[in-house]
Design a protein around this motif. Structure first.
Motif, PDB file in Angstrom:
ATOM      1  N   TYR A  36       0.833  -1.205   0.000  1.00 41.04           N
ATOM      2  CA  TYR A  36       0.000   0.000   0.000  1.00 41.04           C
ATOM      3  C   TYR A  36       0.863   1.248   0.000  1.00 41.04           C
ATOM      4  O   TYR A  36       1.873   1.328   0.712  1.00 41.04           O
ATOM      5  CB  TYR A  36      -0.897  -0.004   1.236  1.00 41.04           C
TER       6      TYR A  36
ATOM      7  N   THR B 141      -0.737   7.827  -2.393  1.00 43.01           N
ATOM      8  CA  THR B 141      -1.691   7.668  -3.494  1.00 43.01           C
ATOM      9  C   THR B 141      -2.940   6.899  -3.090  1.00 43.01           C
ATOM     10  O   THR B 141      -3.900   6.846  -3.853  1.00 43.01           O
ATOM     11  CB  THR B 141      -1.027   6.916  -4.670  1.00 43.01           C
ATOM     12  N   GLN B 142      -2.915   6.271  -1.895  1.00 45.53           N
ATOM     13  CA  GLN B 142      -4.004   5.402  -1.429  1.00 45.53           C
ATOM     14  C   GLN B 142      -4.258   4.253  -2.397  1.00 45.53           C
ATOM     15  O   GLN B 142      -5.370   3.782  -2.553  1.00 45.53           O
ATOM     16  CB  GLN B 142      -5.292   6.193  -1.211  1.00 45.53           C
ATOM     17  N   ARG B 143      -3.181   3.776  -3.009  1.00 46.61           N
ATOM     18  CA  ARG B 143      -3.303   2.698  -3.986  1.00 46.61           C
ATOM     19  C   ARG B 143      -2.463   1.498  -3.553  1.00 46.61           C
ATOM     20  O   ARG B 143      -1.442   1.641  -2.884  1.00 46.61           O
ATOM     21  CB  ARG B 143      -2.839   3.161  -5.373  1.00 46.61           C
TER      22      ARG B 143
ATOM     23  N   THR C 139      -0.429  -2.140  -4.783  1.00 50.27           N
ATOM     24  CA  THR C 139       0.155  -2.935  -5.857  1.00 50.27           C
ATOM     25  C   THR C 139       0.085  -4.399  -5.416  1.00 50.27           C
ATOM     26  O   THR C 139       0.094  -4.699  -4.215  1.00 50.27           O
ATOM     27  CB  THR C 139       1.619  -2.558  -6.145  1.00 50.27           C
TER      28      THR C 139
ATOM     29  N   HIS D 259      -8.247  -0.776  -9.569  1.00 50.76           N
ATOM     30  CA  HIS D 259      -8.689   0.184  -8.563  1.00 50.76           C
ATOM     31  C   HIS D 259     -10.007   0.836  -8.965  1.00 50.76           C
ATOM     32  O   HIS D 259     -10.180   1.236 -10.115  1.00 50.76           O
ATOM     33  CB  HIS D 259      -7.627   1.265  -8.362  1.00 50.76           C
TER      34      HIS D 259
ATOM     35  N   GLY E  93      -6.469   7.361 -12.138  1.00 52.28           N
ATOM     36  CA  GLY E  93      -6.212   5.927 -12.134  1.00 52.28           C
ATOM     37  C   GLY E  93      -7.370   5.045 -11.725  1.00 52.28           C
ATOM     38  O   GLY E  93      -7.188   3.843 -11.503  1.00 52.28           O
ATOM     39  N   ILE E  94      -8.565   5.602 -11.656  1.00 53.72           N
ATOM     40  CA  ILE E  94      -9.732   4.776 -11.327  1.00 53.72           C
ATOM     41  C   ILE E  94     -10.121   3.955 -12.551  1.00 53.72           C
ATOM     42  O   ILE E  94     -10.281   4.486 -13.649  1.00 53.72           O
ATOM     43  CB  ILE E  94     -10.907   5.656 -10.850  1.00 53.72           C
TER      44      ILE E  94
ATOM     45  N   VAL F  88      -9.989  11.121  -4.166  1.00 48.47           N
ATOM     46  CA  VAL F  88      -9.807  10.910  -5.600  1.00 48.47           C
ATOM     47  C   VAL F  88      -9.964  12.252  -6.287  1.00 48.47           C
ATOM     48  O   VAL F  88     -10.917  12.989  -6.005  1.00 48.47           O
ATOM     49  CB  VAL F  88     -10.839   9.899  -6.156  1.00 48.47           C
TER      50      VAL F  88
ATOM     51  N   ARG G 233     -13.088   3.572  -1.509  1.00 49.24           N
ATOM     52  CA  ARG G 233     -12.189   3.051  -2.529  1.00 49.24           C
ATOM     53  C   ARG G 233     -12.152   1.531  -2.452  1.00 49.24           C
ATOM     54  O   ARG G 233     -12.251   0.947  -1.377  1.00 49.24           O
ATOM     55  CB  ARG G 233     -10.780   3.639  -2.365  1.00 49.24           C
TER      56      ARG G 233
ATOM     57  N   ILE H  71     -10.680  -2.342  -4.455  1.00 49.63           N
ATOM     58  CA  ILE H  71      -9.899  -3.042  -5.469  1.00 49.63           C
ATOM     59  C   ILE H  71     -10.657  -4.306  -5.882  1.00 49.63           C
ATOM     60  O   ILE H  71     -11.454  -4.845  -5.114  1.00 49.63           O
ATOM     61  CB  ILE H  71      -8.475  -3.395  -5.019  1.00 49.63           C
TER      62      ILE H  71
END
Length: 286
Positions: free
Chosen positions: A65, A69-71, A73, A83, A103-104, A265, A274, A276
């Motif tokens: 995490y 970016t709150q994303r 991998t 995402h 990136g959504i 976002v 958010r 995944i």
């Protein structure tokens, strides 16, 4: 701007416990698996894992995490992740160009909700149509959900019917989600409903949705999987799992993970959920 349309079709065989015995005339019962977790209220709980429901095979050691970016991998040969966000009228006006640029890759839209009061009015989300229009124009894969306050199977069928009456299967790349929730900060008509009834509601909703040509899925957190739902009776359905811990706590299989209710976002002025999605990597022999 490059986007991908994805149709999610995942069929995973249930995982069963099995025991071998040297005496063929004696069949041992499956061992009881206990599972510790922490609720959304910070309370430590323990559940008995239902052996009838499939277990996931995700390797969370590979889930990384990024705070900024709150994303996430996820480097794994078996799955990739996408995402997304789930939205309703509460996100107000959305700048969809900025959302996609941030990136959504998919969106789940609240299509309808039932109000808390005794009457339990069932209505379309006020921003559903504009959100659907904009998401489709930006070529984002779309799923929809209904916020349920159904107290019986009749009302659960009504919640499925409002979906069927207002959208076509071909307009969705992602599932139709049944979203029953406990209301923490208000009295709700569903407060006295039993776990047995919630399970029945989920089944009739999913079956009606399936009969109409959609893919059904159920939204749940750890408390719902442990206390309210009879998971063995829901083994034929897939799940959208909600958990705001560092990694998902559930042992059960799931496809979507809602990992925060406080996401940011670009293009959305409010906080936003958010998510995944775990997508199997297809081995084409190359």
């Amino acid at each position: 701007m490059k986007t991908k349309a994805i149709i999610l079709l995942i069929l995973l065989a249930p995982a069963f416990f099995s025991c071998k015995s040297s005496n063929k005339n004696i069949e041992k019962k499956p061992s009881i698996k206990l599972w510790d977790y922490e609720t959304a209220w910070g309370i430590k709980e323990r559940m008995i894992v239902d052996p009838q429901f499939p277990r996931h095979n995700y390797d969370f050691k590979k889930l990384k995490y990024d705070e900024e970016t709150q994303r996430f991998t996820y480097k794994d040969k078996n799955y990739k992740i996408l995402h997304g966000i789930d939205i309703s009228r509460h996100e107000k006006e959305i700048d969809w160009d900025k959302v996609c640029e941030d990136g959504i890759e998919f969106v789940v839209i609240r299509m309808a909700y039932r109000r808390y009061g005794k009457k339990g009015d069932l209505v379309l989300d006020e921003n559903f149509r504009i959100n659907l229009k904009n998401a489709r124009e930006h070529k984002l894969p779309v799923g929809v959900y209904v916020f349920s306050q159904a107290i019986n199977e009749k009302e659960a069928k009504e919640e499925a019917q409002i979906i069927i009456d207002n959208i076509k299967p071909e307009e969705l790349e992602l599932p139709v989600f049944f979203d029953p929730e406990s209301i923490r900060d208000d009295e709700a008509r569903s407060d006295p409903v039993s776990g047995e009834q919630f399970t029945k509601n989920a089944i009739v909703f999913c079956e009606k949705i399936k009969e109409a040509g959609f893919t059904p899925m159920i939204y749940a957190n750890m408390t719902w999987q442990n206390v309210f739902f009879d998971m063995g009776k829901l083994k034929d359905y897939q799940f959208w799992f909600a958990d705001y811990e560092e990694i998902p706590q559930t042992p059960y299989d799931f496809v979507f993970w809602q990992y925060t209710a406080y996401g940011k976002v670009n293009g959305i002025s409010t906080i936003v959920d958010r998510d995944i999605m775990f997508v199997p990597v297809i081995d084409n022999g190359k």
